[in-house]
Scaffold this active site. Structure first.
Site, PDB file in Angstrom:
ATOM      1  N   ALA A  11       0.853  -1.199   0.000  1.00  0.00           N
ATOM      2  CA  ALA A  11       0.000   0.000   0.000  1.00  0.00           C
ATOM      3  C   ALA A  11       0.879   1.235   0.000  1.00  0.00           C
ATOM      4  O   ALA A  11       2.081   1.158   0.274  1.00  0.00           O
ATOM      5  CB  ALA A  11      -0.891   0.017   1.247  1.00  0.00           C
TER       6      ALA A  11
ATOM      7  N   TYR B 179      -5.937  -5.317   3.354  1.00  0.00           N
ATOM      8  CA  TYR B 179      -5.964  -4.610   4.639  1.00  0.00           C
ATOM      9  C   TYR B 179      -6.398  -3.176   4.427  1.00  0.00           C
ATOM     10  O   TYR B 179      -5.971  -2.518   3.473  1.00  0.00           O
ATOM     11  CB  TYR B 179      -4.572  -4.665   5.302  1.00  0.00           C
ATOM     12  CG  TYR B 179      -4.138  -6.086   5.479  1.00  0.00           C
ATOM     13  CD1 TYR B 179      -4.549  -6.823   6.590  1.00  0.00           C
ATOM     14  CD2 TYR B 179      -3.414  -6.737   4.480  1.00  0.00           C
ATOM     15  CE1 TYR B 179      -4.210  -8.162   6.714  1.00  0.00           C
ATOM     16  CE2 TYR B 179      -3.078  -8.074   4.592  1.00  0.00           C
ATOM     17  CZ  TYR B 179      -3.485  -8.782   5.711  1.00  0.00           C
ATOM     18  OH  TYR B 179      -3.176 -10.116   5.819  1.00  0.00           O
TER      19      TYR B 179
ATOM     20  N   ASP C 197      -8.482   2.378   9.909  1.00  0.00           N
ATOM     21  CA  ASP C 197      -9.375   3.249  10.687  1.00  0.00           C
ATOM     22  C   ASP C 197      -9.503   4.636  10.043  1.00  0.00           C
ATOM     23  O   ASP C 197     -10.437   5.368  10.351  1.00  0.00           O
ATOM     24  CB  ASP C 197      -8.820   3.401  12.108  1.00  0.00           C
ATOM     25  CG  ASP C 197      -7.350   3.832  12.112  1.00  0.00           C
ATOM     26  OD1 ASP C 197      -6.526   3.070  11.573  1.00  0.00           O
ATOM     27  OD2 ASP C 197      -7.040   4.925  12.624  1.00  0.00           O
TER      28      ASP C 197
ATOM     29  N   TYR D  28      -5.029   9.535   2.067  1.00  0.00           N
ATOM     30  CA  TYR D  28      -4.782   8.131   2.412  1.00  0.00           C
ATOM     31  C   TYR D  28      -6.106   7.422   2.736  1.00  0.00           C
ATOM     32  O   TYR D  28      -6.404   6.361   2.180  1.00  0.00           O
ATOM     33  CB  TYR D  28      -3.825   8.056   3.604  1.00  0.00           C
ATOM     34  CG  TYR D  28      -3.625   6.671   4.179  1.00  0.00           C
ATOM     35  CD1 TYR D  28      -2.909   5.702   3.488  1.00  0.00           C
ATOM     36  CD2 TYR D  28      -4.165   6.330   5.421  1.00  0.00           C
ATOM     37  CE1 TYR D  28      -2.730   4.424   4.019  1.00  0.00           C
ATOM     38  CE2 TYR D  28      -3.987   5.066   5.961  1.00  0.00           C
ATOM     39  CZ  TYR D  28      -3.271   4.120   5.256  1.00  0.00           C
ATOM     40  OH  TYR D  28      -3.100   2.857   5.778  1.00  0.00           O
TER      41      TYR D  28
ATOM     42  N   TRP E 245      -3.188   1.489  13.902  1.00  0.00           N
ATOM     43  CA  TRP E 245      -1.962   1.708  14.685  1.00  0.00           C
ATOM     44  C   TRP E 245      -1.029   0.484  14.635  1.00  0.00           C
ATOM     45  O   TRP E 245      -0.646  -0.069  15.675  1.00  0.00           O
ATOM     46  CB  TRP E 245      -2.333   2.043  16.130  1.00  0.00           C
ATOM     47  CG  TRP E 245      -3.126   3.298  16.336  1.00  0.00           C
ATOM     48  CD1 TRP E 245      -3.823   4.000  15.397  1.00  0.00           C
ATOM     49  CD2 TRP E 245      -3.316   4.002  17.569  1.00  0.00           C
ATOM     50  NE1 TRP E 245      -4.434   5.087  15.964  1.00  0.00           N
ATOM     51  CE2 TRP E 245      -4.142   5.118  17.312  1.00  0.00           C
ATOM     52  CE3 TRP E 245      -2.878   3.792  18.873  1.00  0.00           C
ATOM     53  CZ2 TRP E 245      -4.528   6.018  18.294  1.00  0.00           C
ATOM     54  CZ3 TRP E 245      -3.267   4.689  19.863  1.00  0.00           C
ATOM     55  CH2 TRP E 245      -4.077   5.789  19.574  1.00  0.00           C
TER      56      TRP E 245
END
Ligand SMILES: NC(=O)c1ccc[n+]([C@@H]2O[C@H](COP(=O)([O-])OP(=O)(O)OC[C@H]3O[C@@H](n4cnc5c(N)ncnc54)[C@H](OP(=O)(O)O)[C@@H]3O)[C@@H](O)[C@H]2O)c1
Length: 302
Positions: free
Chosen positions: A63, A102, A105, A128, A153
């Site tokens: 990513a 993936y 948040d 992002y 995180w």
């Protein structure tokens, strides 16, 4: 299973190389791999890679993760986080393969204090976040057999991470300031990789196709960046590390004290009930994984 892994050198990708290995044949690539193209910014070559490898599972851990940099290169961030994901998803669908991906948040606007569920309205604040959300949407549209894990995180023992940065700063300075108005759960790349392998194993069962979907996957509990920093510094101090900034010298400040190109969501709490119930898993408290990572880090530096 024949698994094609993209982003093998990243935090999560590195751990996936370990956790996916027992499931079958693993072909692991990075963006600069030479024999086969693993570059998300080259959708045509990427599609050819998938056709040549003919995997039964694609796992995309690659990513554009430089959150602030993405603000000044939105097209490149979109190419990696959305268009590249779409290209992989189309190829996975053509093969009848699973695709694991993936997300983050950062797809949420961070309002309120309740943990976000998979059905909560999204509202990304940054390039992002927007491009990661587009990637999710493309994958859901293009490939029926998808597993999307939204997490928060992320840290890993390998390479740099927030905990190591805090330890370095606490060793160098008498006082530290850390943000205390953003909340979430530090989540280890090891945990993400292990849960991915367990989930993929479950897809082999007769009713495996019903498992396709979007899941929130984060360690248990919650903290602020300040709480995280305090835990790390206290742990290292008790482990005998010589630090200057300890206890109250680690001061809490609001996010406004730091200027960042990309706004961060204040509320990054993720409700993980769907994942735990569907896969029958327990997600350990965030302190368990961070303590383990710190123990390894401290042993290595001793
Ligand atoms: N890190 C977090 O806090 C966090 C939080 C929530 C969700 N996530 C998501 O979790 C997933 C894994 O993140 P991570 O923390 O493991 O990220 P990471 O450590 O930054 O790994 C990303 C990988 O992608 C590679 N990459 C960069 N450009 C590429 C390209 N053009 N083509 C193919 N690969 C390329 C990177 O290579 P180089 O290192 O050589 O550039 C790196 O190996 C991502 O989907 C991310 O959005 C991360």
């Amino acid at each position: 299973m024949k698994i094609l892994l993209l982003g093998k050198g990243g935090q999560v990708g590195w751990e996936l190389q370990r956790s996916l290995a027992p499931l079958g044949e693993l072909v692991a690539l990075d963006f600069d791999s030479t024999d086969l193209c693993g570059d998300l910014s080259k959708p045509e070559e990427l599609a050819q890679t998938v056709r040549r490898v003919a995997p039964t599972v694609i796992v995309n851990a690659a990513a554009h993760t430089a959150v602030d940099k993405a603000e000044s290169e939105p097209d490149f961030a979109r190419a990696l986080n959305a268009q590249g994901v779409g290209a992989l998803a189309r190829e996975a669908q053509a093969l009848g393969a699973w695709m694991v991906h993936y997300s983050t948040d950062y797809v949420f606007d961070g309002t309120g204090s309740a943990p976000w569920t998979e059905d909560s309205p999204t509202g990304p604040l940054s390039v992002y976040g927007r491009t990661k959300l587009e990637g999710e949407q493309l994958l859901r549209q293009e490939c029926a057999r998808h597993l999307i894990f939204r997490t928060s995180w992320v840290y890993a023992a390998r390479g740099q991470n927030f905990a190591k940065t805090m330890l370095r700063l606490a060793a160098e300075h008498d006082r530290l300031t850390v943000v205390d108005d953003q909340f979430g759960a530090p989540t280890g790349a090891e945990l993400l990789a292990d849960v991915t392998a367990l989930a993929l194993h479950r897809t082999r069962a007769a009713a495996g196709a019903a498992l396709a979907g979007l899941y929130h996957l984060a360690a248990g509990g919650e903290t602020s960046w300040h709480g995280y920093a305090r835990f790390v510094i206290d742990f290292a101090q008790h482990g005998g590390m010589a630090l200057k900034a300890v206890g109250d010298a680690v001061q809490a400040v609001p996010s406004s004290a730091f200027k960042a190109a990309a706004p961060r969501p204040a509320n990054s709490r993720l409700d993980t009930r769907k994942l735990r119930d569907t896969f029958g898993l327990v997600l350990p408290h965030w302190q368990t994984g961070v303590a383990r990572m710190l123990t390894e880090t401290l042993q290595r530096s001793a």
